[in-house]
Write a protein that holds these residues in place. Structure first.
Motif, PDB file in Angstrom:
ATOM      1  N   VAL A   1      18.838  70.522  26.931  1.00 57.59           N
ATOM      2  CA  VAL A   1      19.328  71.807  26.368  1.00 57.59           C
ATOM      3  C   VAL A   1      18.620  72.064  24.921  1.00 57.59           C
ATOM      4  O   VAL A   1      18.194  71.182  24.480  1.00 57.59           O
ATOM      5  CB  VAL A   1      20.853  71.743  26.210  1.00 57.59           C
ATOM      6  N   PRO A   2      18.417  73.434  24.434  1.00 62.22           N
ATOM      7  CA  PRO A   2      17.664  73.654  23.229  1.00 62.22           C
ATOM      8  C   PRO A   2      18.608  73.364  21.964  1.00 62.22           C
ATOM      9  O   PRO A   2      18.289  73.327  20.954  1.00 62.22           O
ATOM     10  CB  PRO A   2      17.513  75.232  23.427  1.00 62.22           C
ATOM     11  N   VAL A   3      20.145  73.226  22.284  1.00 62.16           N
ATOM     12  CA  VAL A   3      20.958  72.819  21.267  1.00 62.16           C
ATOM     13  C   VAL A   3      22.096  71.906  21.585  1.00 62.16           C
ATOM     14  O   VAL A   3      22.361  71.991  22.800  1.00 62.16           O
ATOM     15  CB  VAL A   3      21.804  74.064  20.518  1.00 62.16           C
ATOM     16  N   LYS A   4      22.187  70.848  21.098  1.00 62.92           N
ATOM     17  CA  LYS A   4      22.892  69.790  21.350  1.00 62.92           C
ATOM     18  C   LYS A   4      24.375  69.373  20.490  1.00 62.92           C
ATOM     19  O   LYS A   4      24.070  69.471  19.158  1.00 62.92           O
ATOM     20  CB  LYS A   4      22.249  68.411  21.254  1.00 62.92           C
ATOM     21  N   ARG A   5      25.408  69.589  21.056  1.00 69.28           N
ATOM     22  CA  ARG A   5      26.579  69.558  19.997  1.00 69.28           C
ATOM     23  C   ARG A   5      26.557  68.083  19.706  1.00 69.28           C
ATOM     24  O   ARG A   5      26.703  66.989  20.473  1.00 69.28           O
ATOM     25  CB  ARG A   5      27.791  69.874  20.828  1.00 69.28           C
TER      26      ARG A   5
ATOM     27  N   ARG B   1      14.353  69.240  21.258  1.00 67.01           N
ATOM     28  CA  ARG B   1      13.185  69.981  21.876  1.00 67.01           C
ATOM     29  C   ARG B   1      13.429  69.629  23.486  1.00 67.01           C
ATOM     30  O   ARG B   1      14.291  68.754  23.738  1.00 67.01           O
ATOM     31  CB  ARG B   1      12.068  68.893  21.432  1.00 67.01           C
ATOM     32  N   PRO B   2      12.826  70.530  24.059  1.00 65.94           N
ATOM     33  CA  PRO B   2      12.903  70.454  25.513  1.00 65.94           C
ATOM     34  C   PRO B   2      12.211  68.998  26.117  1.00 65.94           C
ATOM     35  O   PRO B   2      12.743  68.601  27.294  1.00 65.94           O
ATOM     36  CB  PRO B   2      12.015  71.686  26.072  1.00 65.94           C
ATOM     37  N   SER B   3      11.258  68.316  25.181  1.00 65.29           N
ATOM     38  CA  SER B   3      10.880  67.304  25.758  1.00 65.29           C
ATOM     39  C   SER B   3      11.833  65.899  25.442  1.00 65.29           C
ATOM     40  O   SER B   3      11.554  64.962  26.130  1.00 65.29           O
ATOM     41  CB  SER B   3       9.544  66.752  24.847  1.00 65.29           C
ATOM     42  N   LEU B   4      13.043  66.351  24.793  1.00 64.64           N
ATOM     43  CA  LEU B   4      14.056  65.147  24.614  1.00 64.64           C
ATOM     44  C   LEU B   4      15.312  65.358  25.266  1.00 64.64           C
ATOM     45  O   LEU B   4      15.687  64.453  25.704  1.00 64.64           O
ATOM     46  CB  LEU B   4      14.323  64.976  22.999  1.00 64.64           C
TER      47      LEU B   4
ATOM     48  N   ALA C   1      12.647  63.466  16.210  1.00 61.87           N
ATOM     49  CA  ALA C   1      14.021  63.571  15.338  1.00 61.87           C
ATOM     50  C   ALA C   1      14.881  64.181  16.455  1.00 61.87           C
ATOM     51  O   ALA C   1      15.361  64.922  16.941  1.00 61.87           O
ATOM     52  CB  ALA C   1      13.818  64.512  14.593  1.00 61.87           C
ATOM     53  N   TRP C   2      15.685  62.779  17.007  1.00 63.24           N
ATOM     54  CA  TRP C   2      16.761  62.731  17.839  1.00 63.24           C
ATOM     55  C   TRP C   2      18.068  63.789  17.222  1.00 63.24           C
ATOM     56  O   TRP C   2      18.347  63.516  16.020  1.00 63.24           O
ATOM     57  CB  TRP C   2      17.300  61.533  18.352  1.00 63.24           C
ATOM     58  N   ALA C   3      18.967  64.092  18.050  1.00 61.59           N
ATOM     59  CA  ALA C   3      19.866  65.002  17.576  1.00 61.59           C
ATOM     60  C   ALA C   3      20.939  64.118  16.729  1.00 61.59           C
ATOM     61  O   ALA C   3      21.601  64.534  15.966  1.00 61.59           O
ATOM     62  CB  ALA C   3      20.784  65.538  18.844  1.00 61.59           C
TER      63      ALA C   3
END
Length: 223
Positions: free
Chosen positions: A206-210, A200-203, A53-55
Motif C-alpha cells: 500500500v502507498p500509506v501504512k497506518r 514505497r511500493p517495493s516495500l 526507511a521502513w514505516a
C-alpha cells in the motif's frame, strides 16, 4: 567491488519522506531488496534492509522529534536500528547519549555515515537480540529503549519482547513503532500515537501504512 561496496554505491543521501528533517542513505525506488544481492537471499547474506526507511522506523522517529521530552537528556538504546533513523532522531531531539544496535555489519556502517550526515553522534554497535548477553552489554544503563519495525518474524518477536520486558522491568521506558506487523503482541502494549506513513511500493503493498507507537508498561510483580 565487494558486495558491501556495491550496495553503498547504489544508495544516495536523501530526506526521509515522513521525517524530512533527517537525511539517510537510501536505495533508489527501482532497486529491490533482492536485486541488491543478485536476486537471492540466504541466512548468511541477508538483504540490505537498512537501505530503506521502513514505516515503523519513520513513525517512531516522527514521534521522538514531535515529543523530544521522551529522550531529552536521557540515555537511549535503539534496537534493530537499520539505517539509524530512530537513533538519529533521538540524538537530534537532545538525548544525552544514543547507542544503535543491529545484526548487520553494513547497517552499523550506514549508521555512522547517516549520523555524520545529520551532524549528530550515535554509537553504532554490531549485536543481535538473540544473543543472551546483549542486554548486559548494551541495555543495563539505558533510560529509553526504542524499536522501529522490529517485530517482523515470530522468532525475533519472541526474543525482542523478552528483551524489552527486562528493560521495562529495570526502569527503562520502552517505545515501539509498528505498522501492524503480525507478530507484535499489541495486548501487552499501550498505544501512544498513530500516523499515516508513506511507504514505497517495493516495500509494502500500500502507498500509506497506518503506523502506531506503542509503549510497553513495566511488568507488575509476579509477571
Amino acid at each position: 567491488m565487494s558486495d558491501s561496496s556495491t550496495i553503498f554505491a547504489r544508495t544516495r543521501l536523501a530526506a526521509v519522506p515522513f521525517v524530512p528533517e533527517i537525511r539517510i542513505q537510501q536505495a533508489d525506488e527501482r532497486i529491490g531488496l533482492w536485486d541488491l544481492i543478485g536476486g537471492a537471499y540466504s541466512s548468511d547474506r541477508p538483504p540490505p534492509f537498512w537501505a530503506f526507511a521502513w514505516a515503523g522506523g519513520q513513525g517512531l522517529a516522527r514521534y521522538v522529534l514531535d515529543h523530544p521530552d521522551t529522550v531529552r537528556g536521557l540515555r537511549v538504546l535503539d534496537l534493530a536500528t537499520g539505517s539509524g533513523l530512530v537513533a538519529i532522531a533521538a540524538a537530534v531531539a537532545g538525548a544525552a547519549g544514543v547507542r544503535a544496535v543491529d545484526v548487520a555489519a553494513d547497517a552499523v556502517r550506514a549508521v555512522g555515515l547517516n549520523a555524520a550526515a545529520n551532524g549528530v553522534a550515535v554509537e553504532a554497535v554490531l549485536g543481535d537480540v538473540h544473543d543472551g548477553g546483549l542486554f548486559d552489554r548494551m541495555a543495563g544503563d539505558a533510560d529509553v529503549v526504542l524499536v522501529g519495525d522490529g517485530f517482523y518474524s515470530r522468532a525475533t518477536a519472541e526474543r525482542m519482547l523478552a528483551f524489552l520486558r527486562r528493560a521495562a522491568r529495570g526502569g527503562a521506558r520502552v517505545l515501539v513503532g509498528d505498522p501492524g506487523r503480525e507478530f507484535l503482541p499489541q495486548r501487552q502494549f499501550q498505544q501512544r500515537a498513530a500516523y499515516d506513513v508513506p511507504t514505497r511500493p517495493s516495500l509494502e503493498d500500500v502507498p500509506v501504512k497506518r503506523t502506531a507507537i506503542w509503549e510497553l508498561p513495566a511488568p507488575t510483580a509476579g509477571r
